[in-house]
Each structure stands twice: as C-alpha cells, then as structure tokens.
Design an enzyme around this catalytic site. Sequence first.
Site, PDB file in Angstrom:
ATOM      1  CB  SER A 159      19.332   7.767 -18.293  1.00  0.00           C
ATOM      2  OG  SER A 159      20.463   7.762 -17.441  1.00  0.00           O
ATOM      3  CG  ASP A 172      18.958  14.282 -12.686  1.00  0.00           C
ATOM      4  OD1 ASP A 172      20.198  14.133 -12.835  1.00  0.00           O
ATOM      5  OD2 ASP A 172      18.126  13.529 -13.234  1.00  0.00           O
ATOM      6  CG  HIS A 211      20.821  12.282 -15.771  1.00  0.00           C
ATOM      7  ND1 HIS A 211      19.895  11.852 -14.858  1.00  0.00           N
ATOM      8  CD2 HIS A 211      21.201  11.187 -16.474  1.00  0.00           C
ATOM      9  CE1 HIS A 211      19.713  10.556 -14.987  1.00  0.00           C
ATOM     10  NE2 HIS A 211      20.500  10.114 -15.961  1.00  0.00           N
TER      11      HIS A 211
END
Length: 392
Positions: free
Chosen positions: A70, A358, A361
């Site tokens: 991700s 977040d 990340h």
Amino acid sequence: MSTSTTLLAFSLLLPLLLISPSQASTPPQASFPNVTGGASLGELPSNVDLFDKAKLAKHWIPALFVFGDSLVDSGNNNFLKALAKANYSPYGSTFFGKPTGRFTDGRTAADFIAQLNGLPYPPPYLGLLAERKQIPKTGVNFASGSSGILPDTGAGQFLSLDDQIQKFESVVKELRKEFKNQAEFSQYLSKAVFYISTGSNDYGLGYLFPQTGLSQKFTDKTFAQLLSQQLTLRLQTLYAMGARKFLVNNVGAIGCTPASLNFLKPSTPCDDSRNSLVSVYNDLLPAVLSKLQAELPGSKFVVSNIFKFFLDIKASPATFHITDTRNNCCVDAAGNGTTQCKEGQPPCKDVKTRLFFDAVHPTQSVHYLLVRRCFSDPTICAPMNLGQLMGA
C-alpha cells in the site's frame, strides 16, 4: 483469524515508519521545501535541485514498473474485494482532488520518480484491464495493499507479489509487440527502473500474529532469512524477464506509527521491540542485493532505506519542515488513531507539514522528501543514489 481481528491487524501494522529518537543519527542540515498541493513540478521552488531540468537530461529512463504494497499502490485494490482500500475521500484530496486508490493525500514516491523523468504516473494494472486500455510503454503499477514478500501474507483479496510478477509477465508479452526486435526490447527493459516496496506486511500481518504460526516456526533471524531468500527468488524472476535496474525499499519501523503508538501505548517513544524485529531483515538486505548484483550480469540493485529516512525526520522534524511526527492527519474510522481514514471527513489543515496522513501511511510531502533524498543522498539510497541508478 476473525474479520475484526484481521481488520485491526491490517490497520495497525501495515507499512512504515519511524524509529525512536534515541536511535537517530543526525540528518543532513539542508532546507527541504514542502510540496505545494496541486502544484506541478514546474511550480516548485527553484532551489529544489531534484527537478533541475539539466539533471533530467542526464538521468532519463523510458519506464517505471512498480511492485509492492500500500505504500505504492496506485489503485489496484479498487478493482478487488479488498479489505485494504483507499477509494474514498479524504484520500487523494491534496493533489488529485478525489480518491484514486493511493493510501495518502496525493502522490506517492513512485509517482514522483515517474514525474522526475517526465513520465506519466504508472497506472494501476487492474485499472488498465478494467478499462481495456493499451499497456503504456512508460510503465505500469502492480502494487497491491496488504501484500508482502510471502504468497500467503495479506488480508482479504489482494495481488500477492507472485501475482504482480505474473501480471508483469503478461505485460512483457504485450509490450514486446511494440518493438522491432528482441534486442531493442531488451535494451528498453534494461533502462527501465523497477521499484519494489514490500516486506512490512510479512511482519504486521504474519510474523507478529500467533495465529499464523510463523513466530513458533521461525526465530527472528530465520524469519528474516526466509524473507530475504524469498525476495531473492522473485528478483531473479524479474531479472530473467529483462529487468536490470532495481530500487528496493527496506522495511520501516512499524513500532512508531500512530497506529502502533495509540494501540500498544508503549512507555517509550516507540515500540522498540518491533523496530528491532524488522531491523534484523533490514540488516540482511544490503548484502543480499549486493550478492545478487555480483551474480546477475548487468544488474544494479539499490536499497532505499526508508527506515533511516523516517528516523531522520523523527530526530529533526524542523529540518524537513515537518511539524507533527506523532499524529495522523485524517480522522480515523475507529476514532482512536489506529485505523485508516474515516470516509468523508476532511483532513487536517496542516497536511503539508504532517508526517502521517492516516495511522500508518505518510503524506504526499513525505513521499516527495523520500524521492528528493534518494535522488542524491547516499545515506538513504545505496550503494548508488537514485540519480546514479537512473543514469547507469
């Protein structure tokens, strides 16, 4: 493992970051301007040497191919029944003005590397398939949130690293048709950069969970050796397909994300045991890649030390124009700083100077800073920097 446990695990322990200030080295004393949201590279401050057009002529690459998790997923998971998705606001709000599937407020390091070379952002492979678009010669993004080095690492539906490499194989077959002969195609692939960001989830969604049995089967050292061995096999496969230039992220300090700090509540600035755990793998990686380079003619392998990169920001945030290294910018879904963003909630107003978007990340600004340092700083990208890799 129950769905609720898996979701918590995924939110808590996905890629990245930081490390305890007590372990930090002194970062280089330089001014790092922030990325202006929505700005093109031409609008960035003139003293940002990363985007000096004179250097671009020397370090041009024809394509960028992206693999991993991700940290660099550009939207592949949008097309899967994935638990890990960023296809809703406020993701994408700073630069794109809408969610794209990137787990940040704007561009990722992969996007900045492409833009640095005058290339379009590598589109998600599954998006190209869904829209029946032609495979671009400028590169493709195969990364998928939740994936790891090991095939079984992950939660929900995702593209494993093996899946990603298999899809690259199909891309190779399609792109070959665009070239006059094999020699020309091989030259093209040899000049492209292959950016790989993986390994964090093998710890966060694997080794750290007793349910997987990995921590009972392996010691910290033997698990790190397993990961390095399995990564080696996959890099060798890419080499056999024509890849020659590799940029490989190590694993970030997962004990220092807002998710870890808010959930584990360590008495120290970070959960040092988890940082030490991933350091075992990180310590092996440079030698593993050096050995590969010696064995594979014409190959170049560069380690991108994101562990140290975030360590430097943690130690001296003002040097990098970062004002908050502790908290996530967006309101998280659980309301306790341990999960992804809550859908539809506006992010913080000072996103440009935040480390985290977040709970796990980084922000677009930090992705930019990573590429900027990797481009010319041998302490972050070694044994050669990104500029040298592109020009090799």
